[in-house]
Design an enzyme around this catalytic site. Structure first.
Site, PDB file in Angstrom:
ATOM      1  N   SER A   1       0.840  -1.216   0.000  1.00  0.00           N
ATOM      2  CA  SER A   1       0.000   0.000   0.000  1.00  0.00           C
ATOM      3  C   SER A   1       0.868   1.257   0.000  1.00  0.00           C
ATOM      4  CB  SER A   1      -0.940  -0.004   1.208  1.00  0.00           C
ATOM      5  OG  SER A   1      -0.212   0.132   2.417  1.00  0.00           O
ATOM      6  N   ASN A   2       2.047   1.185   0.638  1.00  0.00           N
ATOM      7  CA  ASN A   2       2.958   2.340   0.600  1.00  0.00           C
ATOM      8  C   ASN A   2       3.555   2.498  -0.795  1.00  0.00           C
ATOM      9  OD1 ASN A   2       3.419   3.729   3.313  1.00  0.00           O
ATOM     10  ND2 ASN A   2       3.372   1.592   3.879  1.00  0.00           N
TER      11      ASN A   2
ATOM     12  N   ILE B   1      15.860  -7.652   7.307  1.00  0.00           N
ATOM     13  CA  ILE B   1      16.847  -6.719   7.891  1.00  0.00           C
ATOM     14  C   ILE B   1      18.072  -6.677   6.979  1.00  0.00           C
ATOM     15  CG2 ILE B   1      18.317  -6.262   9.918  1.00  0.00           C
ATOM     16  CD1 ILE B   1      15.376  -5.986  10.554  1.00  0.00           C
TER      17      ILE B   1
ATOM     18  N   ASN C   1      13.256   4.765   4.911  1.00  0.00           N
ATOM     19  CA  ASN C   1      12.307   3.778   5.431  1.00  0.00           C
ATOM     20  C   ASN C   1      11.137   4.496   6.083  1.00  0.00           C
ATOM     21  OD1 ASN C   1      11.426   1.106   6.405  1.00  0.00           O
ATOM     22  ND2 ASN C   1      11.942   1.904   8.421  1.00  0.00           N
TER      23      ASN C   1
ATOM     24  N   HIS D   1       8.397   4.121   9.061  1.00  0.00           N
ATOM     25  CA  HIS D   1       8.133   3.356  10.286  1.00  0.00           C
ATOM     26  C   HIS D   1       6.812   3.858  10.860  1.00  0.00           C
ATOM     27  CE1 HIS D   1       8.983   0.972  13.830  1.00  0.00           C
ATOM     28  NE2 HIS D   1       8.574   2.001  14.545  1.00  0.00           N
TER      29      HIS D   1
ATOM     30  N   GLU E   1      23.005   2.037  10.296  1.00  0.00           N
ATOM     31  CA  GLU E   1      23.225   0.686  10.845  1.00  0.00           C
ATOM     32  C   GLU E   1      22.444   0.441  12.145  1.00  0.00           C
ATOM     33  OE1 GLU E   1      25.409   2.932  10.158  1.00  0.00           O
ATOM     34  OE2 GLU E   1      26.214   3.592  12.086  1.00  0.00           O
TER      35      GLU E   1
ATOM     36  N   ASP F   1      16.023   1.689  12.782  1.00  0.00           N
ATOM     37  CA  ASP F   1      15.183   2.895  12.938  1.00  0.00           C
ATOM     38  C   ASP F   1      15.975   4.064  13.518  1.00  0.00           C
ATOM     39  OD1 ASP F   1      12.568   0.688  13.991  1.00  0.00           O
ATOM     40  OD2 ASP F   1      12.986   1.464  11.988  1.00  0.00           O
TER      41      ASP F   1
ATOM     42  N   ALA G   1      -1.114   8.942   7.627  1.00  0.00           N
ATOM     43  CA  ALA G   1       0.258   9.392   7.899  1.00  0.00           C
ATOM     44  C   ALA G   1       1.248   8.795   6.899  1.00  0.00           C
ATOM     45  CB  ALA G   1       0.660   9.024   9.336  1.00  0.00           C
TER      46      ALA G   1
HETATM   47  C1  GRF Z   1       2.782  -1.157   7.195  1.00  0.00           C
HETATM   48  O1  GRF Z   1       2.256  -1.394   8.483  1.00  0.00           O
HETATM   49  C2  GRF Z   1       3.910  -0.184   7.322  1.00  0.00           C
HETATM   50  O2  GRF Z   1       3.806   0.616   8.466  1.00  0.00           O
HETATM   51  C3  GRF Z   1       5.111  -1.008   7.477  1.00  0.00           C
HETATM   52  O3  GRF Z   1       4.863  -2.167   6.690  1.00  0.00           O
HETATM   53  C4  GRF Z   1       3.443  -2.437   6.716  1.00  0.00           C
HETATM   54  C5  GRF Z   1       2.952  -2.931   5.379  1.00  0.00           C
HETATM   55  O4  GRF Z   1       2.962  -1.888   4.492  1.00  0.00           O
HETATM   56  N1  GRF Z   1       6.263  -0.239   7.052  1.00  0.00           N
HETATM   57  P1  GRF Z   1       2.575  -2.069   2.918  1.00  0.00           P
HETATM   58  O5  GRF Z   1       1.057  -2.096   2.810  1.00  0.00           O
HETATM   59  O6  GRF Z   1       3.170  -3.398   2.433  1.00  0.00           O
HETATM   60  O7  GRF Z   1       3.161  -0.866   2.263  1.00  0.00           O
END
Ligand code: GRF
Length: 206
Positions: A15-16, A95, A110, A112, A150, A153, A182
């Protein structure tokens, strides 16, 4: 102007990734183009989103490699093949080692799902972040886009956006609320900010 070539790393729904695609298609990422979607899993729905958007994709799955060094060498060869300038981790669940990250200073970002430094670091990912926020009883949470270094977050913060926690919120409802209000807003904007910084060889502009 040569556009910054962006690779979006995914592992799940994407979704991102979709938010970045939509923002780019609307003309809001003039300094960059999504040149590659790299998934850690072959079954990630994010790969379907890439295909629908005619964006090349690759799957590099950790379990296909004997060790981390071989895995990351494969990633690096794909990044070279696609001439990638900027890596965006968007729901990416593998990771990356300190050795890998050190090769791309201020070239990996990234998203978070909390307001760093709250509810972040080792073990805080996905729903666990929202469970921790609800258990603590915070009234405000949100999302952070940061440079990756490194420290999990730990890199320089680029953008943050807060959301109010509503009555009766569950970890699942809060995750959706934080993504929609957000993450999906600040990640595409951070991508353009960093692409512009790279394209112009200048510092990050607010
Ligand atoms: C989301 O909860 C995001 O906060 C985290 O990965 C999860 C899945 O995101 N970074 P997405 O729908 O695969 O972008």
């Amino acid at each position: 102007m040569k556009k910054v070539r962006i690779a979006v790393f995914v592992s799940g729904n994407g979704s991102n990734l979709q938010a970045i695609i939509d923002y780019e298609r609307a003309g809001h990422i003039p300094h960059g183009e999504i040149a590659l979607v790299l998934s850690s899993r072959a079954d990630a729905y994010a790969l379907s989103r890439a295909a629908l958007a005619n964006i090349p994709s690759a799957v590099v799955s950790r379990k296909e490699f004997s060790d981390t060094a071989e895995f990351e060498k494969k990633i690096e060869s794909v990044l070279r093949e696609f001439k990638i300038d900027l890596i965006v981790l968007a729901g990416y669940m593998t990771i990356l080692s300190a050795d890998f990250v050190k090769k791309y200073p201020e070239r990996i970002i990234n998203v978070h799902p909390s307001l760093i430094p709250s509810f972040c670091g080792k073990g805080y990912y996905g729903l666990r972040v929202h469970e921790a926020a609800l258990n603590y009883g915070v009234k405000v949470t949100g999302a952070t886009v940061h440079f990756v270094n490194e420290v999990p977050d730990g890199g320089r913060i680029i953008l943050q956006k807060s959301v109010m926690i509503r009555k009766g919120e569950t970890p699942e409802s809060l995750q959706t609320h934080v993504m929609r209000n957000a993450e999906w807003i600040i990640l595409p904007r951070a991508v353009e900010m960093v692409a512009k910084m790279i394209a112009k060889g200048r510092e990050l502009e607010e």
